[in-house]
Design an enzyme around this catalytic site. Sequence first.
Site, mmCIF file in Angstrom:
data_model
loop_
_atom_site.group_PDB
_atom_site.id
_atom_site.type_symbol
_atom_site.label_atom_id
_atom_site.label_comp_id
_atom_site.label_asym_id
_atom_site.label_seq_id
_atom_site.Cartn_x
_atom_site.Cartn_y
_atom_site.Cartn_z
ATOM 1 C CB SER A 97 -4.784 9.628 -1.535
ATOM 2 O OG SER A 97 -3.844 10.320 -0.760
ATOM 3 C CG HIS A 148 -6.244 14.605 -6.216
ATOM 4 N ND1 HIS A 148 -5.728 14.220 -4.990
ATOM 5 C CD2 HIS A 148 -5.195 14.650 -7.077
ATOM 6 C CE1 HIS A 148 -4.423 14.048 -5.105
ATOM 7 N NE2 HIS A 148 -4.071 14.304 -6.353
ATOM 8 C CB THR A 150 -9.815 12.339 -1.201
ATOM 9 O OG1 THR A 150 -8.544 11.876 -0.724
ATOM 10 C CG2 THR A 150 -10.823 12.291 -0.060
ATOM 11 C CD GLU A 266 -8.679 15.424 -0.204
ATOM 12 O OE1 GLU A 266 -7.872 14.483 -0.086
ATOM 13 O OE2 GLU A 266 -9.017 15.901 -1.310
ATOM 14 C CG HIS A 275 3.574 13.684 -0.981
ATOM 15 N ND1 HIS A 275 4.106 12.418 -1.023
ATOM 16 C CD2 HIS A 275 2.219 13.533 -0.990
ATOM 17 C CE1 HIS A 275 3.129 11.522 -1.062
ATOM 18 N NE2 HIS A 275 1.970 12.175 -1.043
ATOM 19 C CG ASP A 313 -5.796 10.108 3.026
ATOM 20 O OD1 ASP A 313 -5.108 10.760 3.834
ATOM 21 O OD2 ASP A 313 -5.831 10.375 1.814
ATOM 22 C CG HIS A 429 1.231 8.139 1.489
ATOM 23 N ND1 HIS A 429 0.139 7.644 0.813
ATOM 24 C CD2 HIS A 429 1.368 9.420 1.049
ATOM 25 C CE1 HIS A 429 -0.358 8.575 0.014
ATOM 26 N NE2 HIS A 429 0.392 9.664 0.132
#
Length: 467
Positions: A97, A148, A150, A266, A275, A313, A429
């Site tokens: 990310s 975080h 992003t 976001e 995840h 992303d 990812h």
Amino acid sequence: MNKLFTCITITLALTACNATVKTNTTSITNIPETSVETPKNIIMVVADGMGPAYTTAYRYFKDDKTTAHIEETVFDRHLLGLSSTYPARESGYITDSAAGATALSAGIKTYNGAIAVDVNKKPVNTVLQWAKKQGKKTGVVVTSQVNHATPAAYITHNESRENYNAIADSYLDNGINTDLILGGGWKYFIREDRNLVSEYIQADFQYIDNYQAISQLAPQKPVLGLFAEVGLPAALDDSNPHRLSMMTKAATSHLANDNGFFLLVEASQVDWAGHGNDIASAMAEMDDLAKTMEYLELYVKNNPDTLVVLTADHSTGGLTVAANGKYIWQPALLHQIKKSPKTLAKQLAKSDLTQNEISTILNFEVSKLEAQQLQQAKYKGFEQREKYRNLSKTAQAKMKEPSVEKFMHKAVKRLIDSRTNTGWTSGGHTGIDVPIYALGKQHDIFSGQLDNTDIAEKLFSLLGKKQ
């Protein structure tokens, strides 16, 4: 009215959309056409972890089975293209990310973990920072902690996304460049070594720590809003399941001014659900994002000098809509789930429960076999925990104590996946291209096959910066 909606097929990553879908639409169809002028307001929406399978799944999740049509969603209405997501060469083909956000914010490829720095760890300019220099107000709205990966990659610079305290400190120490920050993160802003909230208040910010206070914000005064220790509660567990859309609405109102604004929004926890291979939470997060985009449709209609761009992303989890060789996906069950599987697991782990009690907790009828499988998962959790507790202190120090709740969490998700026939290929990812959506002024320049860095470059261009 009924209309024929054909999903745009750009690459095999969107093969789930190849079929022509007839829809029954009551959507806004008169969004103002693009003009050649530069947008006054730019709203960049990043749906962390949202690959094309998520928007496809959401369409079927929202389908009205009483009609002959599959209704389009807000995402279908504004699909323009695809974006590649790979990071700098040293990190291979799969981005994290931080590198993904840096590509979207600064228009460069960098290594995984980098927060708006290049491969040599040198700071790079971001579109939010540039917008601030052009006299625009700036804001960030997220469902994660506000430091975080992003949001950090738009606001500040750091060689590692893991430096959470240093990132939070830099929001002040490097010069304040945001007029509004909404999300989670008490843990990082109110610490024994430093109270950043007090420092923000001294810098003439108003500070709020609950959703109700959002409606009482003083106009024109910058705001820091932190509503959780770390990230916000999952949409299924939050007091407001549409908290992203609520915060976005407040942000657009608060940032409105004659010079315009740049706002990052976001949908952080689409990624967290991916995840966790948690389809119930994923659809709840997607529903919050959809409500946000529906609000932004109205905002663009009333403020035609606004551009909205939505992309991801990367994709997370390798979500598959249908699994096990069966040509079926049954999302109806997901509407009955009112709490996250993690929260449900905590309730189920407390004691032995009957089949009826389990059904009551889950809010859907379970079979005798399903109830037995859940009980077996609990017993296995107790068994593993007991084995751990019988180990020597030295052996215990090398591992974590098994959690009965974690065993139950996995069992609940397995049950939901089995009932819906949902599949996952990864807990991390994946490298597939992600969709691009845009509406409002100059939206059409985001069409076609783009790289994630192209999105930032186009935003820089709209903000008057020559690359």
